[in-house]
Enzyme design. Sequence first.
Site, mmCIF file in Angstrom:
data_model
loop_
_atom_site.group_PDB
_atom_site.id
_atom_site.type_symbol
_atom_site.label_atom_id
_atom_site.label_comp_id
_atom_site.label_asym_id
_atom_site.label_seq_id
_atom_site.Cartn_x
_atom_site.Cartn_y
_atom_site.Cartn_z
ATOM 1 N N TYR A 1 0.836 -1.201 0.000
ATOM 2 C CA TYR A 1 0.000 0.000 0.000
ATOM 3 C C TYR A 1 0.867 1.246 0.000
ATOM 4 O O TYR A 1 0.619 2.197 -0.733
ATOM 5 C CB TYR A 1 -0.910 -0.009 1.236
ATOM 6 C CG TYR A 1 -1.960 1.080 1.200
ATOM 7 C CD1 TYR A 1 -3.200 0.838 0.615
ATOM 8 C CD2 TYR A 1 -1.714 2.335 1.737
ATOM 9 C CE1 TYR A 1 -4.163 1.831 0.558
ATOM 10 C CE2 TYR A 1 -2.672 3.327 1.692
ATOM 11 C CZ TYR A 1 -3.896 3.074 1.107
ATOM 12 O OH TYR A 1 -4.842 4.054 1.051
ATOM 13 N N PHE B 1 -9.148 19.442 -24.944
ATOM 14 C CA PHE B 1 -9.518 18.035 -25.015
ATOM 15 C C PHE B 1 -10.802 17.899 -24.196
ATOM 16 O O PHE B 1 -11.013 18.674 -23.257
ATOM 17 C CB PHE B 1 -8.394 17.131 -24.476
ATOM 18 C CG PHE B 1 -8.747 15.671 -24.577
ATOM 19 C CD1 PHE B 1 -8.838 15.057 -25.815
ATOM 20 C CD2 PHE B 1 -9.005 14.920 -23.448
ATOM 21 C CE1 PHE B 1 -9.203 13.714 -25.913
ATOM 22 C CE2 PHE B 1 -9.369 13.583 -23.543
ATOM 23 C CZ PHE B 1 -9.470 12.980 -24.776
ATOM 24 N N THR B 2 -11.647 16.931 -24.542
ATOM 25 C CA THR B 2 -12.979 16.836 -23.912
ATOM 26 C C THR B 2 -12.923 16.878 -22.382
ATOM 27 O O THR B 2 -13.571 17.704 -21.746
ATOM 28 C CB THR B 2 -13.686 15.531 -24.348
ATOM 29 O OG1 THR B 2 -12.774 14.447 -24.161
ATOM 30 C CG2 THR B 2 -14.115 15.580 -25.801
ATOM 31 N N ASP C 1 0.096 19.289 -21.299
ATOM 32 C CA ASP C 1 -0.580 17.994 -21.363
ATOM 33 C C ASP C 1 0.249 17.129 -22.305
ATOM 34 O O ASP C 1 0.236 17.322 -23.521
ATOM 35 C CB ASP C 1 -2.014 18.172 -21.885
ATOM 36 C CG ASP C 1 -2.765 16.838 -21.978
ATOM 37 O OD1 ASP C 1 -2.116 15.771 -21.940
ATOM 38 O OD2 ASP C 1 -4.003 16.875 -22.097
ATOM 39 N N LYS D 1 -1.686 6.340 -22.897
ATOM 40 C CA LYS D 1 -1.055 6.661 -24.181
ATOM 41 C C LYS D 1 0.463 6.771 -23.991
ATOM 42 O O LYS D 1 1.202 5.931 -24.468
ATOM 43 C CB LYS D 1 -1.632 7.958 -24.735
ATOM 44 C CG LYS D 1 -3.117 7.824 -25.020
ATOM 45 C CD LYS D 1 -3.865 9.100 -24.756
ATOM 46 C CE LYS D 1 -5.365 8.834 -24.753
ATOM 47 N NZ LYS D 1 -6.114 10.029 -24.422
ATOM 48 N N ARG E 1 -16.043 12.021 -35.013
ATOM 49 C CA ARG E 1 -15.662 13.257 -34.333
ATOM 50 C C ARG E 1 -16.287 14.405 -35.125
ATOM 51 O O ARG E 1 -15.654 15.030 -35.945
ATOM 52 C CB ARG E 1 -14.139 13.410 -34.252
ATOM 53 C CG ARG E 1 -13.455 12.378 -33.390
ATOM 54 C CD ARG E 1 -13.335 12.747 -31.918
ATOM 55 N NE ARG E 1 -14.465 12.412 -31.081
ATOM 56 C CZ ARG E 1 -14.402 12.258 -29.759
ATOM 57 N NH1 ARG E 1 -13.261 12.391 -29.121
ATOM 58 N NH2 ARG E 1 -15.466 11.981 -29.062
ATOM 59 N N PHE F 1 -22.738 10.807 -27.810
ATOM 60 C CA PHE F 1 -21.896 10.039 -28.736
ATOM 61 C C PHE F 1 -21.494 8.686 -28.152
ATOM 62 O O PHE F 1 -21.231 7.747 -28.881
ATOM 63 C CB PHE F 1 -20.666 10.831 -29.187
ATOM 64 C CG PHE F 1 -19.662 11.126 -28.113
ATOM 65 C CD1 PHE F 1 -19.799 12.240 -27.306
ATOM 66 C CD2 PHE F 1 -18.556 10.304 -27.921
ATOM 67 C CE1 PHE F 1 -18.864 12.517 -26.309
ATOM 68 C CE2 PHE F 1 -17.620 10.577 -26.934
ATOM 69 C CZ PHE F 1 -17.782 11.685 -26.124
HETATM 70 C C1 LIG Z 1 -6.575 10.847 -23.482
HETATM 71 C C2 LIG Z 1 -6.211 12.219 -23.170
HETATM 72 C C3 LIG Z 1 -6.498 12.768 -21.914
HETATM 73 C C4 LIG Z 1 -7.259 12.013 -20.842
HETATM 74 O O1 LIG Z 1 -6.566 10.871 -20.426
HETATM 75 P P1 LIG Z 1 -7.340 9.597 -19.854
HETATM 76 O O2 LIG Z 1 -6.245 8.696 -19.384
HETATM 77 O O3 LIG Z 1 -8.164 9.022 -20.954
HETATM 78 O O4 LIG Z 1 -8.183 10.076 -18.722
HETATM 79 C C5 LIG Z 1 -6.108 14.077 -21.690
HETATM 80 N N1 LIG Z 1 -5.494 14.802 -22.636
HETATM 81 C C6 LIG Z 1 -5.207 14.300 -23.854
HETATM 82 C C7 LIG Z 1 -4.520 15.155 -24.860
HETATM 83 C C8 LIG Z 1 -5.557 13.009 -24.169
HETATM 84 O O5 LIG Z 1 -5.282 12.520 -25.389
#
Ligand SMILES: *Cc1c(COP(=O)(O)O)cnc(C)c1O
Length: 482
Positions: free
Chosen positions: A80, A132-133, A223, A266, A389, A455
């Site tokens: 932990y 980003f969303t 980011d 990613k 998209r 979506f």
């Molecule tokens: C995917 C992504 C996020 C969010 O990451 P998650 O791990 O899916 O929560 C934030 N910013 C960018 C540019 C992304 O491509």
Amino acid sequence: MANVKFFGGEPVPLEMHKVRIVQKLNLPPIERRLEAITEAGNNTFLLRNEDVFMDMLTDSGVNAMSDQQLAAMMIADDSYAGSATYTRLENKLKEIFGMPYFLPAHQGRACENILGQVLVAEGAVVPMNYHFTTTKAHIVLNGGIVEELVADAGLEVTSDMPFKGDMDIDKLRQCIDEYGADRIAFVRMEAGTNLIGGQPISVANLEEIRKVCDEHDLMLVLDASLLQDNLHFNKTREATCKDLSIREITRRIADLCDVLYFSARKLGSARGGGMCIRSKELYDKMRGLIPLYEGFLTYGGMSVREMEAMTVGLEETMDEDVISQGPLFIEYMVNELAKAGVPVITPPGGLGCHINAMQFVDHIPQSQYPAGALASALYLVSGARGMERGTISEQREPDGSETFANMELVRLAMPRRVFTLSQVKYVIDRVIWLYANRHLIGGLEFTEEPEILRFFYGRLAPVSDWQQKLLAQFRKDFGDSL
Ligand SMILES: *Cc1c(COP(=O)(O)O)cnc(C)c1O
């Protein structure tokens, strides 16, 4: 990928890895695909993976892991608090990005939640190249305002501009003048940009932004979720980076920023996420929220196996032979489609190949969702699943009218090191066939429309029997082929 030229001159993106574990794929015949897309309400999010041949929905959490990553997962230290696994991760991040503090989080949007809560006050403004969303949602949730300042050229569909993700510096200065520096929470850059075709940012642009931030005493937040592709583009498209190693370019970028956060679904081809922070004061403020939302400070909602995979994945990201695979496959696909006259976003970016539905099916009005219709048609004729998209990804106005999207795109994501070139050629072939038969594609209408995030869960039906006609043409041209 290594610089290997083919005698025949063909531009082949040669893989610098071999496949040692495989997953069997299923390609159902087109008749079954019609049933499947109908069952899914013509929404590719609702398809079941057993009906999908090429899953090009996203690159999130689906990149192939290396043997070294899998091996590291087996020696993860489960505890932990204070696990050796966490220390390895923290040390790797400090080594690569050169920032003194690190906080773990379970994925990218969790970092955005914490940054939003700590840095975004009611009425605060966050200038950024593009949203980003989930980023936008967290800023707005905290009462903030998003200002998108990408250079106008970044939104042109076809272009030869190498860094379409760059911010317009004049717009940034204007934004600061307009609101006053006191209202700016921080300046955010996304490298590369997700929603505008995986287009990268240049180191030169980031340097200029840093200067403006220094003039006004503002923080610069990066980011870095899609940094892996961006680094490849810095190396291959930016003269000042040509002779630098990927590690050196990474450091040059990180040295310009105050905070760097990422989705490890990613970056690093694993799962999870985290934030690297330069200031002790900010670290102390953010640290308090980790146990509330994520988990204890030495796992942040991640399993130790994810953390081991991330540590190794981040180190592998420093290898041009590893990170170039995605962009080079995308470049191959974009160039082959463009040669055949198919409207795609150019120049090729990271993340995937983006088809411009507005032009591909220019006979379908935006009220009948051209990108959604194209994604449905493409699955039907190929078994490849892309992501809409466009207008379906927008939300209706409070009065019920549609918000038509600026762009109607179908994104065919390219999970890294997952597909072979013959599979990519198959999708290219089917897209070109579909383009030749594009007049058969018709529109869609909602049959079930959730109020939020439609979506993801919404269901649609074709406005006519166009799918049957497309199927008949497919059989005519391809005989009994799958
Ligand atoms: C995917 C992504 C996020 C969010 O990451 P998650 O791990 O899916 O929560 C934030 N910013 C960018 C540019 C992304 O491509």
